[in-house]
Scaffold this motif. Sequence first.
Motif, PDB file in Angstrom:
ATOM      1  N   ARG A 191       0.824  -1.206   0.000  1.00 52.30           N
ATOM      2  CA  ARG A 191       0.000   0.000   0.000  1.00 52.30           C
ATOM      3  C   ARG A 191       0.862   1.261   0.000  1.00 52.30           C
ATOM      4  N   LEU A 192       1.933   1.264   0.798  1.00 58.99           N
ATOM      5  CA  LEU A 192       2.830   2.420   0.817  1.00 58.99           C
ATOM      6  C   LEU A 192       3.556   2.576  -0.506  1.00 58.99           C
ATOM      7  N   GLU A 193       3.911   1.471  -1.154  1.00 57.57           N
ATOM      8  CA  GLU A 193       4.565   1.569  -2.458  1.00 57.57           C
ATOM      9  C   GLU A 193       3.645   2.233  -3.482  1.00 57.57           C
ATOM     10  N   GLY A 194       2.358   1.879  -3.457  1.00 55.63           N
ATOM     11  CA  GLY A 194       1.417   2.520  -4.373  1.00 55.63           C
ATOM     12  C   GLY A 194       1.266   4.005  -4.097  1.00 55.63           C
ATOM     13  N   LEU A 195       1.250   4.394  -2.819  1.00 58.31           N
ATOM     14  CA  LEU A 195       1.141   5.815  -2.490  1.00 58.31           C
ATOM     15  C   LEU A 195       2.402   6.576  -2.879  1.00 58.31           C
ATOM     16  N   LEU A 196       3.567   5.984  -2.664  1.00 61.01           N
ATOM     17  CA  LEU A 196       4.805   6.662  -3.051  1.00 61.01           C
ATOM     18  C   LEU A 196       4.900   6.830  -4.559  1.00 61.01           C
ATOM     19  N   ASN A 207       3.604  17.009   0.920  1.00 62.61           N
ATOM     20  CA  ASN A 207       3.734  17.638   2.229  1.00 62.61           C
ATOM     21  C   ASN A 207       5.107  17.242   2.761  1.00 62.61           C
ATOM     22  N   PRO A 208       6.098  18.124   2.673  1.00 56.71           N
ATOM     23  CA  PRO A 208       7.477  17.733   3.023  1.00 56.71           C
ATOM     24  C   PRO A 208       7.605  17.147   4.420  1.00 56.71           C
ATOM     25  N   TRP A 209       6.957  17.737   5.419  1.00 53.41           N
ATOM     26  CA  TRP A 209       7.104  17.240   6.786  1.00 53.41           C
ATOM     27  C   TRP A 209       6.485  15.844   6.929  1.00 53.41           C
ATOM     28  N   LEU A 210       5.304  15.653   6.384  1.00 55.90           N
ATOM     29  CA  LEU A 210       4.640  14.358   6.490  1.00 55.90           C
ATOM     30  C   LEU A 210       5.298  13.316   5.583  1.00 55.90           C
ATOM     31  N   ASP A 211       5.819  13.749   4.440  1.00 58.52           N
ATOM     32  CA  ASP A 211       6.467  12.810   3.528  1.00 58.52           C
ATOM     33  C   ASP A 211       7.716  12.199   4.147  1.00 58.52           C
ATOM     34  N   GLN A 212       8.461  12.975   4.905  1.00 55.46           N
ATOM     35  CA  GLN A 212       9.650  12.436   5.549  1.00 55.46           C
ATOM     36  C   GLN A 212       9.298  11.340   6.549  1.00 55.46           C
ATOM     37  N   LEU A 213       8.206  11.529   7.293  1.00 54.29           N
ATOM     38  CA  LEU A 213       7.775  10.485   8.220  1.00 54.29           C
ATOM     39  C   LEU A 213       7.358   9.215   7.483  1.00 54.29           C
ATOM     40  N   PHE A 215       8.461   8.243   4.492  1.00 58.74           N
ATOM     41  CA  PHE A 215       9.666   7.623   3.943  1.00 58.74           C
ATOM     42  C   PHE A 215      10.408   6.815   5.018  1.00 58.74           C
ATOM     43  N   ARG A 216      10.499   7.388   6.214  1.00 54.90           N
ATOM     44  CA  ARG A 216      11.184   6.697   7.298  1.00 54.90           C
ATOM     45  C   ARG A 216      10.433   5.424   7.702  1.00 54.90           C
ATOM     46  N   LYS A 217       9.092   5.526   7.768  1.00 48.56           N
ATOM     47  CA  LYS A 217       8.280   4.358   8.108  1.00 48.56           C
ATOM     48  C   LYS A 217       8.388   3.292   7.019  1.00 48.56           C
ATOM     49  N   TYR A 218       8.417   3.710   5.781  1.00 49.89           N
ATOM     50  CA  TYR A 218       8.518   2.754   4.669  1.00 49.89           C
ATOM     51  C   TYR A 218       9.855   2.024   4.700  1.00 49.89           C
ATOM     52  N   ALA A 219      10.941   2.744   4.972  1.00 52.67           N
ATOM     53  CA  ALA A 219      12.262   2.108   5.031  1.00 52.67           C
ATOM     54  C   ALA A 219      12.336   1.093   6.165  1.00 52.67           C
ATOM     55  N   GLN A 220      11.794   1.443   7.337  1.00 56.02           N
ATOM     56  CA  GLN A 220      11.806   0.506   8.459  1.00 56.02           C
ATOM     57  C   GLN A 220      10.967  -0.735   8.160  1.00 56.02           C
ATOM     58  N   LEU A 221       9.801  -0.534   7.567  1.00 47.94           N
ATOM     59  CA  LEU A 221       8.929  -1.661   7.252  1.00 47.94           C
ATOM     60  C   LEU A 221       9.557  -2.560   6.193  1.00 47.94           C
ATOM     61  N   GLU A 222      10.228  -1.964   5.220  1.00 49.69           N
ATOM     62  CA  GLU A 222      10.868  -2.764   4.171  1.00 49.69           C
ATOM     63  C   GLU A 222      12.001  -3.605   4.739  1.00 49.69           C
ATOM     64  N   GLN A 223      12.795  -3.018   5.612  1.00 46.83           N
ATOM     65  CA  GLN A 223      13.886  -3.783   6.213  1.00 46.83           C
ATOM     66  C   GLN A 223      13.362  -4.917   7.081  1.00 46.83           C
ATOM     67  N   SER A 224      12.276  -4.681   7.813  1.00 45.97           N
ATOM     68  CA  SER A 224      11.727  -5.747   8.657  1.00 45.97           C
ATOM     69  C   SER A 224      11.140  -6.872   7.832  1.00 45.97           C
ATOM     70  N   VAL A 225      10.535  -6.553   6.692  1.00 39.97           N
ATOM     71  CA  VAL A 225       9.960  -7.596   5.837  1.00 39.97           C
ATOM     72  C   VAL A 225      11.055  -8.389   5.149  1.00 39.97           C
ATOM     73  N   LEU A 226      12.106  -7.710   4.685  1.00 41.72           N
ATOM     74  CA  LEU A 226      13.170  -8.414   3.976  1.00 41.72           C
ATOM     75  C   LEU A 226      13.993  -9.292   4.902  1.00 41.72           C
TER      76      LEU A 226
END
Length: 381
Positions: A191-196, A207-213, A215-226
């Motif tokens: 779902r996050l990949e589709g939104l990105l 929204n730069p401030w919200l987008d950074q959050l 991106f950080r959440k997506y990176a953490q979730l991707e590392q945990s899944v991999l």
Amino acid sequence: MEPFSFASSSALNLAVNVKINSLDGYQKPIPFSVLLKDPELRHRGSNLSPNSELYVTAQLWADSKPLTVPVQTAYKTFKTGRRWNEWLTLPINYSVLPLSAQLAITVWDLSPTGGEGSHFHAIPFGGTTIPLFDKDNTLQRGKQGCRVHRHKAADGLSTTKTPFVIHPRRNRKDAGPGVDGMDERVRELERLEGLLKKLEMEEIPQNPWLDQLVFRKYAQLEQSVLKERPRRVHRVTGQLKDGRNNAEDGSGGSDEGEDEEKFYLHIEFPRFDHPIVFTDQEYPPPPISSFKLPGGASAEVRLRPPPEVSFGPGINIDAAGYGDSDAGPLIRIYDPEVGLRNNPAEIKHNALIRGDRSAVMARDAKPNNKERDDLKASSGY
């Protein structure tokens, strides 16, 4: 209704391009028992270093047949991660692509001893197959995350066994909380990949401030899944066990492929100002004069006069051409046999009508038994 602008694929006379960005994933260390059974795995490049030199090949397929020769990335050494960032140009244009065109991408590993599916000293590290047109018959654009199937080369078939997306399995009652949580994280990652992707295509506001959050959440979730250790369910015991231990002790799980290492190949397609919708290639009809009679006869062709057509009320016959908005729903049909020979359907129809009429007349002219007796009685026989 908002205006919608698009372009047709038949008018896009550009070569097909794809950018190979990076390969992300976590490779499990090989157990010592497996190395004892197969010592050739010690010399495989990906087993020696997590940043070994891999290369990527891409080839276009359609209807289970190759359309182009494969193209590959240049040799490159990696330090911290496998990142190519290289554009590949395939020898075919978008204008001639069929709707079933798909890109078969294979990541190749190096091994001095070869192996199953090897090509000289190259063996498949993994493969993925992605269609160029989505379910709406629109050309793929932007970044794509493709699931890599380990130790398989991309087949490119219509019923491919290396799809770029593997949907999570449905929750089972005997799966336990571990499998359910893993599927939920995979769904959230997709779902996050589709939104990105929509954010990169400027389909949603930034929204730069919200987008950074995010991106950080997506990176953490991707590392945990991999890096999640694959787990499988045993139907006999009903307990969750480590997939690596199952491979060592020989006890298979309920489903094959659940303990496969997760690798994702990130690619990128060109971005266009408007969506590219698939359109068939239209060819002009051949001229009537190029029609050849059967047998090579060079007899003189006498063209029939055009038939008289009476148009109904409201049809504009003075329009510039057929298909005009004011001319009504008219369709132009090309018949190469017009004026050259008789219509075989009309000839057959006329013959059947004549035969039917003659049969009725012959049946009526022939007397039946009663009439024959009356004729004999009247004649004195």
